[in-house]
Design a protein around this motif. Structure first.
Motif, PDB file in Angstrom:
ATOM      1  N   GLU A  78       0.799  -1.148  -0.031  1.00 56.27           N
ATOM      2  CA  GLU A  78       0.028   0.049  -0.077  1.00 56.27           C
ATOM      3  C   GLU A  78       0.886   1.153   0.057  1.00 56.27           C
ATOM      4  N   GLN A  79       2.197   1.191   0.733  1.00 57.20           N
ATOM      5  CA  GLN A  79       2.816   2.467   0.822  1.00 57.20           C
ATOM      6  C   GLN A  79       3.405   2.446  -0.606  1.00 57.20           C
ATOM      7  N   ILE A  80       3.972   1.518  -1.172  1.00 56.06           N
ATOM      8  CA  ILE A  80       4.504   1.438  -2.581  1.00 56.06           C
ATOM      9  C   ILE A  80       3.338   2.110  -3.594  1.00 56.06           C
ATOM     10  N   ASN A  81       2.261   1.784  -3.282  1.00 54.01           N
ATOM     11  CA  ASN A  81       1.124   2.246  -4.433  1.00 54.01           C
ATOM     12  C   ASN A  81       1.045   3.711  -4.333  1.00 54.01           C
ATOM     13  N   GLY A  82       0.979   3.958  -2.843  1.00 53.42           N
ATOM     14  CA  GLY A  82       0.724   5.628  -2.648  1.00 53.42           C
ATOM     15  C   GLY A  82       1.776   6.269  -3.000  1.00 53.42           C
ATOM     16  N   TRP A  83       3.109   5.931  -2.833  1.00 60.99           N
ATOM     17  CA  TRP A  83       4.187   6.644  -3.521  1.00 60.99           C
ATOM     18  C   TRP A  83       4.325   6.622  -5.004  1.00 60.99           C
ATOM     19  N   ARG A  84       3.699   5.715  -5.727  1.00 63.54           N
ATOM     20  CA  ARG A  84       3.453   5.655  -7.144  1.00 63.54           C
ATOM     21  C   ARG A  84       2.593   6.795  -7.594  1.00 63.54           C
ATOM     22  N   ASN A  85       1.360   7.386  -6.718  1.00 62.84           N
ATOM     23  CA  ASN A  85       0.640   8.287  -7.178  1.00 62.84           C
ATOM     24  C   ASN A  85       1.733   9.728  -7.112  1.00 62.84           C
ATOM     25  N   VAL A  86       2.548   9.799  -6.276  1.00 60.53           N
ATOM     26  CA  VAL A  86       3.441  10.787  -6.169  1.00 60.53           C
ATOM     27  C   VAL A  86       4.415  10.877  -7.302  1.00 60.53           C
ATOM     28  N   THR A  87       4.845   9.754  -7.630  1.00 62.27           N
ATOM     29  CA  THR A  87       6.119   9.801  -8.569  1.00 62.27           C
ATOM     30  C   THR A  87       5.214  10.200 -10.103  1.00 62.27           C
ATOM     31  N   ASP A  88       4.024   9.570 -10.159  1.00 61.93           N
ATOM     32  CA  ASP A  88       3.343   9.574 -11.456  1.00 61.93           C
ATOM     33  C   ASP A  88       3.090  11.070 -11.545  1.00 61.93           C
ATOM     34  N   ALA A  89       2.648  11.745 -10.482  1.00 63.35           N
ATOM     35  CA  ALA A  89       2.367  13.265 -10.593  1.00 63.35           C
ATOM     36  C   ALA A  89       3.554  14.097 -11.011  1.00 63.35           C
ATOM     37  N   VAL A  90       4.527  13.715 -10.297  1.00 65.38           N
ATOM     38  CA  VAL A  90       5.631  14.466 -10.601  1.00 65.38           C
ATOM     39  C   VAL A  90       6.157  14.486 -11.909  1.00 65.38           C
ATOM     40  N   HIS A  91       6.159  13.145 -12.279  1.00 61.10           N
ATOM     41  CA  HIS A  91       6.578  13.012 -13.782  1.00 61.10           C
ATOM     42  C   HIS A  91       5.759  13.539 -14.828  1.00 61.10           C
TER      43      HIS A  91
END
Ligand code: FNR
Ligand code: 8K6
Length: 347
Positions: A78-91
């Motif tokens: 769940e933490q990995i998925n949460g961070w994926r939302n962050v990295t997607d938005a930054v990219h």
């Protein structure tokens, strides 16, 4: 002239940064109860994607590394998925982002993870009580056994793989500011008499094992490192520490990491045993890409880069106060001054 800050910078064959302004890692204590990044964190990082590189707030490699409330993790799906939302938005906004990985060692508290003890090099407690949680006193840590250190190396390596899985462009190993890795590198916190203490080679052994495991797992081109040769936060410096860093820095240089990052709050601080500031000491002992930080303005930071004191400029508190720091500096607009009350909210 601030032009220098806005030139792209080639970190290595894998990564080119669009400018030289780096967002410094900034702990904000805003993850949810499961230490998962929230939508407010996604938006906060996405707003800062015009920096050359965002270094995330320090992220826990595992539960027993926690020393502050609501600091995020990278050890559950769940933490990995949460961070994926962050990295997607930054990219999506054209930015790049590294995950800063930490374990706080003796600065951790069993309260946060329901444990019995915390691990550190030696059984020396940090004096005092936890910030903003004054009812909690730091505990005397349990010196980590060799098997526990091997497990920590494996968990650092797994967290780095998780970071790549979550879409981060790389990781910064948090070897600074008195947390676990840094505790091995200073005599104030490391009094071991085994192969992890007593001499510079021994004191550097565990941090180098973490560096090697991570750089072999995800690539040295995606691995950065932060170090604090000057002890100033969570532990005290000792003149004998100098020899540890004299040994460590050339060892790190051989590993051809993406960069080395100065860990300090104010780079005008001088350390007698380092013959000056930490950035000066690190530049003298390390020839690779160096990120400077610590109370710099656009002008003083740009001057320092032009004078060859470091290559990239990390900005911390001013980026809390000004999400649009880069465009403001570029347009020569006035910056909002930072104050500590701004920590209460993610803007
Ligand atoms: C920090 N700093 C920090 N450093 C780090 O390596 N990991 C972290 O998670 C944090 N967290 C953090 C939180 C807050 C609120 C502050 C103010 C600082 C240190 C930071 O990266 C930087 O080195 C200093 O803030 C100095 O830079 P500025 O703020 O003078 O540009
Ligand atoms: C690094 C994790 C920190 C957790 C959040 C709180 C950060 C507070 C920022 C202010 C701390 C100032 C420390 C100054 C170092 C002393 C220099 C002599």
């Amino acid at each position: 002239m601030l032009d220098t800050l806005f030139h792209p910078f080639v970190l290595n064959d894998t990564l080119t940064l669009k400018n030289r302004i780096i967002m410094a890692p900034l702990t904000r204590c805003m993850a949810d109860d499961d230490l998962i990044p929230t939508q407010a964190m996604v938006d906060y990082y996405a707003r800062r994607a015009d920096t050359g590189l965002i270094i995330s707030e320090a992220i826990l490699i595992r539960a027993d590394g926690q020393g502050y409330p609501h600091t995020p993790g990278l050890f559950t799906p769940e933490q990995i998925n949460g961070w994926r939302n962050v990295t997607d938005a930054v990219h999506h906004n054209g930015g790049k982002i590294f995950a800063q990985l930490w374990h706080t060692g003796r600065v951790a508290h069993p309260f946060f993870f329901g444990g019995e003890y915390v691990l550190a090099p030696s059984a020396i407690a940090l004096e005092g009580t936890l910030p903003r949680m004054r009812e909690l006193t730091y505990t005397t840590p349990k010196p980590a056994t060799k098997a526990e250190l091997e497990q920590l190396v494996a968990d650092f390596s797994q967290a780095a793989a998780n970071a790549i899985d979550a879409g981060f462009d790389g990781v910064e190993i948090h070897g600074a500011n008195g947390y676990l890795l840094d505790q091995f590198l200073h005599f104030n916190t490391n009094v071991r008499d085994d192969e992890f203490g007593g001499t510079p080679e021994n004191m550097a052994r565990f941090p180098l094992a973490v560096i090697d495991a991570i750089s072999q797992r995800i690539g040295r081109d995606r691995t950065g490192l932060r170090l604090s040769p000057g002890g100033y936060f969570n532990l005290e410096g000792d003149t004998r520490d100098r020899a540890v860093f004299d040994y460590l820095l050339p060892e790190v240089e051989k590993r051809c990491l993406a960069y080395l990052h100065v860990g300090i709050f104010d780079d005008s601080m001088n350390f007698e045993y380092l013959d000056g500031s930490v950035s000066h000491y690190m530049r003298t002992h390390y020839q690779g890409t160096l990120i400077g930080v610590g109370c710099y303005s656009p002008q003083t930071g740009s001057d320092a880069i032009e004078a060859g004191k470091f290559d990239l400029l990390a900005i911390g508190r001013p980026l809390i106060a000004n999400p649009d720091y880069v465009s403001k500096v570029q347009a020569n607009q006035t910056l909002v001054p930072y104050n500590d009350t701004m920590l209460a909210q993610l803007v």
